[in-house]
Write a protein that holds these residues in place. Structure first.
Motif, PDB file in Angstrom:
ATOM      1  N   TYR A  90       3.392  58.431 -17.918  1.00  0.00           N
ATOM      2  CA  TYR A  90       2.749  59.578 -18.564  1.00  0.00           C
ATOM      3  C   TYR A  90       1.283  59.647 -18.143  1.00  0.00           C
ATOM      4  O   TYR A  90       0.447  58.891 -18.630  1.00  0.00           O
ATOM      5  CB  TYR A  90       2.873  59.470 -20.084  1.00  0.00           C
ATOM      6  N   HIS A  91       1.008  60.567 -17.231  1.00  0.00           N
ATOM      7  CA  HIS A  91      -0.362  60.731 -16.742  1.00  0.00           C
ATOM      8  C   HIS A  91      -1.179  61.645 -17.647  1.00  0.00           C
ATOM      9  O   HIS A  91      -2.410  61.658 -17.572  1.00  0.00           O
ATOM     10  CB  HIS A  91      -0.342  61.290 -15.319  1.00  0.00           C
ATOM     11  N   PHE A  92      -0.481  62.413 -18.482  1.00  0.00           N
ATOM     12  CA  PHE A  92      -1.159  63.326 -19.399  1.00  0.00           C
ATOM     13  C   PHE A  92      -0.517  63.198 -20.781  1.00  0.00           C
ATOM     14  O   PHE A  92       0.708  63.199 -20.905  1.00  0.00           O
ATOM     15  CB  PHE A  92      -1.052  64.778 -18.920  1.00  0.00           C
ATOM     16  N   VAL A  93      -1.336  63.100 -21.810  1.00  0.00           N
ATOM     17  CA  VAL A  93      -0.853  62.994 -23.188  1.00  0.00           C
ATOM     18  C   VAL A  93      -1.547  64.058 -24.022  1.00  0.00           C
ATOM     19  O   VAL A  93      -2.778  64.190 -23.985  1.00  0.00           O
ATOM     20  CB  VAL A  93      -1.135  61.596 -23.777  1.00  0.00           C
ATOM     21  N   ALA A 119      -4.916  60.853 -18.826  1.00  0.00           N
ATOM     22  CA  ALA A 119      -5.781  61.869 -19.428  1.00  0.00           C
ATOM     23  C   ALA A 119      -5.157  62.315 -20.740  1.00  0.00           C
ATOM     24  O   ALA A 119      -3.978  62.666 -20.783  1.00  0.00           O
ATOM     25  CB  ALA A 119      -5.933  63.058 -18.483  1.00  0.00           C
ATOM     26  N   PHE A 120      -5.922  62.265 -21.827  1.00  0.00           N
ATOM     27  CA  PHE A 120      -5.371  62.690 -23.107  1.00  0.00           C
ATOM     28  C   PHE A 120      -6.258  63.735 -23.760  1.00  0.00           C
ATOM     29  O   PHE A 120      -7.484  63.712 -23.645  1.00  0.00           O
ATOM     30  CB  PHE A 120      -5.137  61.516 -24.066  1.00  0.00           C
ATOM     31  N   THR A 121      -5.589  64.665 -24.421  1.00  0.00           N
ATOM     32  CA  THR A 121      -6.260  65.775 -25.094  1.00  0.00           C
ATOM     33  C   THR A 121      -5.755  65.855 -26.528  1.00  0.00           C
ATOM     34  O   THR A 121      -4.543  65.869 -26.762  1.00  0.00           O
ATOM     35  CB  THR A 121      -5.968  67.113 -24.384  1.00  0.00           C
ATOM     36  N   ALA A 122      -6.672  65.889 -27.473  1.00  0.00           N
ATOM     37  CA  ALA A 122      -6.316  66.013 -28.889  1.00  0.00           C
ATOM     38  C   ALA A 122      -6.742  67.387 -29.391  1.00  0.00           C
ATOM     39  O   ALA A 122      -7.868  67.822 -29.140  1.00  0.00           O
ATOM     40  CB  ALA A 122      -6.994  64.920 -29.708  1.00  0.00           C
ATOM     41  N   VAL A 123      -5.831  68.060 -30.072  1.00  0.00           N
ATOM     42  CA  VAL A 123      -6.113  69.389 -30.613  1.00  0.00           C
ATOM     43  C   VAL A 123      -5.824  69.386 -32.107  1.00  0.00           C
ATOM     44  O   VAL A 123      -4.768  68.909 -32.544  1.00  0.00           O
ATOM     45  CB  VAL A 123      -5.259  70.469 -29.920  1.00  0.00           C
ATOM     46  N   GLY A 124      -6.741  69.900 -32.879  1.00  0.00           N
ATOM     47  CA  GLY A 124      -6.525  69.959 -34.321  1.00  0.00           C
ATOM     48  C   GLY A 124      -7.623  70.753 -34.992  1.00  0.00           C
ATOM     49  O   GLY A 124      -8.600  71.160 -34.358  1.00  0.00           O
ATOM     50  N   ASP A 125      -7.451  70.970 -36.278  1.00  0.00           N
ATOM     51  CA  ASP A 125      -8.395  71.765 -37.061  1.00  0.00           C
ATOM     52  C   ASP A 125      -8.617  71.062 -38.393  1.00  0.00           C
ATOM     53  O   ASP A 125      -7.712  71.010 -39.232  1.00  0.00           O
ATOM     54  CB  ASP A 125      -7.828  73.171 -37.279  1.00  0.00           C
ATOM     55  N   GLY A 126      -9.802  70.517 -38.573  1.00  0.00           N
ATOM     56  CA  GLY A 126     -10.107  69.805 -39.810  1.00  0.00           C
ATOM     57  C   GLY A 126      -9.996  70.676 -41.045  1.00  0.00           C
ATOM     58  O   GLY A 126      -9.810  70.172 -42.158  1.00  0.00           O
ATOM     59  N   LYS A 127     -10.078  71.996 -40.871  1.00  0.00           N
ATOM     60  CA  LYS A 127      -9.952  72.912 -42.007  1.00  0.00           C
ATOM     61  C   LYS A 127      -8.512  72.981 -42.506  1.00  0.00           C
ATOM     62  O   LYS A 127      -8.247  73.531 -43.570  1.00  0.00           O
ATOM     63  CB  LYS A 127     -10.432  74.315 -41.605  1.00  0.00           C
TER      64      LYS A 127
END
Length: 492
Positions: A90-93, A119-127
């Protein structure tokens, strides 16, 4: 697999004093808070080690999902070759809904990939952090940035909601949640689009009658698809929407508790069965063909052009043969069970198990197949028509009713939230931040219009009770201050 709540009994069996001096949530959190191997430097840690050992040595072992996560983490950390294999595979997470990641999930991610070239990317919304009760790590974004060196990139464009709804969301973001990340509405909208109102009712009977008339108008006059209208409750769906669902169905608008269907209708094997049945009984839609053949193709990834063409011809032959067997008679429950078994066996039950890790647990697959059989049989008993029964199963022309938690990631033209009241937000004083986020999630599901209801009376476990807004007054205050939200008394 055991539920988290069962952990308390193990500790009580070993040490009554420990169980009596700690509540259930504290015991559950303590049980899996630390990575494995567990430390044993004091009496509480020794107790935890003893409980883990006892649970692991049972025949067969019964563990919670969190325990399995910790064991998986231990395997990764103890076997460099496995970790190396994961990182080379897994080169991208991509980490979605990251605001609700728990400490165990975050620890597992770090054990697998931190320090690698992945390479890892985290997406989220604290709201929209509404899973603190389930262990969501409230500092997860800060921890992630500090430990990975990630660059924060605000995603400001709101493509979903109409401009006036975005304006309400921005006001609440700043003044209710105390955050600065304001959104920008998409240019596809007319600037004046978007409706947000709070409807005030005398009692639940008036509430359901007036809501029914409104929904009827939205469907018949405004042309809104029933599947684009969603009724939300914070929790206790039966109490807040049970009578409403019955009233709607009794008067000609289909509505149902969507919670129990959501998981079923996201399973590829269930969709394969449903859409194969559509094809067998005459609904030759491109969607059904795409869903079923994609499923079969994924079970046979080694097949190339000619072999795939043969598979397609074979599947069409199966459809024709099954149609000739079942299409000319009234189906009995035994026919339904046999037909669905034939559909599954055509794909190959072993192949289904091997292609999806969750089905390595054979019981889960059988449970899902039994659920499809049961729901389809119930619908067929009511309608005596296969296509109508399938439409009922997928919820065609049916208004979904669900909890806020189940609505995460979904969007609808119109949202109706039942019960903007202290009774529904009974935990507000204890967990105001999480309840504010829950309210924000409900509002942000809407594309064009959202209506919150307040009933001066509400049926509950202890009979009819007067409702107030004193605990959640801050929500009402900020809705008014937005200058957009209308408070509308509903009498007729």
């Amino acid at each position: 697999m055991l539920s988290d709540t069962s952990i308390e009994a193990y500790y009580r069996a070993e040490d009554v004093n420990f169980a009596n001096t700690n509540n259930r949530n504290a015991i559950v959190n303590y049980h899996t808070h630390k990575k494995l191997p567990l430390p044993v430097s004091n009496s509480n840690e020794k107790l935890r080690f003893k409980v883990w050992t006892k649970m692991l040595r049972r025949e067969p072992a019964k563990l919670t999902f969190k325990m399995i996560m910790r064991l998986a983490e231990l395997i990764i950390n103890s076997n460099p070759k496995i970790k190396d294999y994961l990182q080379k595979t897994y080169h991208f997470v991509f980490l979605d809904e990251f605001q609700d990641a728990t400490n165990i999930q975050y620890d597992f991610f770090k054990s697998c990939f931190l320090g690698s070239s992945t390479a890892f990317t985290a997406v989220g919304d604290g709201k929209q952090r509404i899973m603190v009760w389930a262990g969501a790590l409230q500092t997860v974004f800060e921890d992630y940035i500090a430990e990975t060196g990630a660059v924060q990139m605000p995603l400001r464009m709101n493509f979903r909601s109409a401009p006036r709804l975005v304006a309400v969301l921005n006001h609440l973001t700043e003044h209710l949640l105390g955050k600065k990340e304001l959104a920008i509405p998409s240019s596809k909208w007319d600037p004046d689009r978007g409706t947000c109102e709070v409807w005030v009712f005398e009692n639940p009977v008036k509430e359901q009658e007036i809501l029914f008339k409104s929904v009827e108008q939205w469907i018949k006059t405004d042309g809104i698809d029933p599947r684009e209208i969603c009724i939300l409750v914070k929790q206790q769906l039966d109490i807040y929407a049970g009578n409403l669902i019955k009233y709607f169905n009794d008067n000609g608008i289909k509505a149902r508790d969507e919670n129990k269907f959501q998981d079923l209708l996201t399973q590829e094997v269930c969709l394969y069965i449903i859409h194969t049945l559509y094809l067998i009984f005459g609904k030759r839609s491109g969607e059904s063909k795409d869903i079923t053949f994609r499923f079969l193709r994924n079970l046979n990834p080694e097949l190339q052009d000619d072999a795939l063409l043969k598979l397609e011809y074979s599947y069409q032959g199966f459809i024709t043969a099954t149609k000739s067997t079942y299409d000319r008679k009234r189906l009995q429950e035994s026919d339904i069970n046999s037909m669905i078994d034939d559909i599954v066996n055509y794909a190959g039950k072993d192949g289904i198990r091997y292609s999806n890790l969750q089905y390595k647990n054979a019981t889960l697959l059988e449970e899902q197949l039994d659920s499809v059989k049961k729901e389809f049989a119930i619908n067929y008993t009511q309608s005596l028509d296969v296509l109508n029964s399938l439409d009922m199963l997928i919820g065609k022309d049916t208004i979904p009713v669900m909890t806020i938690h189940k609505s995460k990631g979904l969007e609808y033209h119109t949202i109706v939230f039942i019960g903007l009241e202290d009774g529904a937000f009974w935990s507000f004083q204890k967990q105001p931040d999480e309840d504010k986020c829950a309210f924000f999630v409900a509002l942000s599901r809407a594309k064009e219009q959202v209506f919150f209801t307040f009933s001066k009376e509400r049926e509950g476990k202890f009979g009819t009770q007067r409702q107030s807004t004193s605990n959640i007054q801050v929500i009402f205050d900020e809705l008014r201050k937005s200058g957009i939200v209308k408070m509308v008394p509903k009498v007729d």
